[in-house]
Enzyme design. Structure first.
Site, PDB file in Angstrom:
ATOM      1  N   SER A 252      -3.130  -7.802   2.619  1.00 26.32           N
ATOM      2  CA  SER A 252      -3.540  -7.727   4.407  1.00 26.32           C
ATOM      3  C   SER A 252      -3.870  -9.110   4.780  1.00 26.32           C
ATOM      4  O   SER A 252      -3.391  -9.525   6.012  1.00 26.32           O
ATOM      5  CB  SER A 252      -4.534  -6.730   4.475  1.00 26.32           C
ATOM      6  OG  SER A 252      -4.266  -5.460   4.144  1.00 26.32           O
TER       7      SER A 252
ATOM      8  N   LYS B  52     -17.540  -7.219   5.684  1.00 25.05           N
ATOM      9  CA  LYS B  52     -16.122  -7.826   6.061  1.00 25.05           C
ATOM     10  C   LYS B  52     -15.938  -7.668   7.431  1.00 25.05           C
ATOM     11  O   LYS B  52     -16.393  -6.982   8.323  1.00 25.05           O
ATOM     12  CB  LYS B  52     -14.970  -6.923   5.459  1.00 25.05           C
ATOM     13  CG  LYS B  52     -14.669  -7.044   4.004  1.00 25.05           C
ATOM     14  CD  LYS B  52     -13.516  -6.122   3.568  1.00 25.05           C
ATOM     15  CE  LYS B  52     -13.145  -6.583   2.354  1.00 25.05           C
ATOM     16  NZ  LYS B  52     -11.813  -6.062   1.527  1.00 25.05           N
TER      17      LYS B  52
ATOM     18  N   HIS C 120       0.988  -1.186   0.113  1.00 25.21           N
ATOM     19  CA  HIS C 120       0.040  -0.217   0.211  1.00 25.21           C
ATOM     20  C   HIS C 120       0.725   1.349  -0.041  1.00 25.21           C
ATOM     21  O   HIS C 120       0.841   2.276  -0.903  1.00 25.21           O
ATOM     22  CB  HIS C 120      -1.037   0.027   1.153  1.00 25.21           C
ATOM     23  CG  HIS C 120      -1.850  -0.817   1.448  1.00 25.21           C
ATOM     24  ND1 HIS C 120      -2.283  -1.571   2.529  1.00 25.21           N
ATOM     25  CD2 HIS C 120      -2.880  -1.453   0.561  1.00 25.21           C
ATOM     26  CE1 HIS C 120      -3.092  -2.547   2.404  1.00 25.21           C
ATOM     27  NE2 HIS C 120      -3.694  -2.304   1.188  1.00 25.21           N
TER      28      HIS C 120
END
Ligand code: PNS
Length: 166
Positions: A128, A41, A17
């Site tokens: 992630s 999520k 990122h």
């Protein structure tokens, strides 16, 4: 003023990122790192923690602002903030397949363009999700996350519902 937004969950922010955000900052006058909450999520970190980690990590870079996206459409957020482009990193063709419909929808909704930056080769495999899994199962993720993220991962221990590393 050319303003771009880098949106994402950032659960947590990682070096892939950061690389894309830094490149976006070299192309635009201001980059907003817009931290989203997708209710479908399950996050390891709260919205506040995800924002804090991004702020701590990006504090030394100029022209970068970190804030929550809020609950509405990203296209509407971009329209309200006068954002000229959404910047996304692309790691693979499956990223492209996922991103293209959103890019088209966002442009049709608000006129905002999406700019894709090819991910740096060293970070092509990073996500992630993978970082959290590797960490939870005892792997070393220090190479892939900023120091403040590593500290919080260690402080939090294995994610809830995951096997203990003990
Ligand atoms: O890191 P993520 O979870 O893949 O980020 C996804 C994100 C934030 C880019 C996407 O969920 C999003 O744009 N959310 C805002 C809600 C929205 O505008 N949905 C319609 C997209 S066309």
């Amino acid at each position: 003023m050319r303003r771009a937004v880098c949106p994402g969950s950032f659960d947590p922010i990682h070096n892939g990122h950061l690389e894309v955000i830094a490149r976006a900052a070299s192309l635009f006058d201001e980059v907003i790192v817009a931290v989203s909450t997708n209710y479908a999520k399950k996050y390891r970190f709260t919205l506040e923690e995800r924002i804090e980690m991004a702020k701590e990590t990006l504090a030394s870079l100029r022209g970068i602002v970190v804030e929550p996206v809020g609950e509405g459409l990203l296209a509407e957020y971009c329209r309200q903030r006068g954002v000229s482009a959404i910047v996304k990193g692309l790691r693979s063709s499956s990223d492209f397949d996922y991103e293209l419909p959103m890019a088209t929808m966002n442009r049709q909704l608000s006129g905002v363009e999406t700019v894709f930056l090819p991910a740096e080769a060293h970070y092509l495999h990073l996500s992630s999700t993978l970082i959290k899994e590797v960490f939870t199962l005892g792997g070393n993720v220090a190479e892939y996350v900023p120091r403040s993220v590593l500290k919080r991962l260690v402080a939090g221990g294995p994610a809830p519902g995951q096997p203990s590393r003990g």
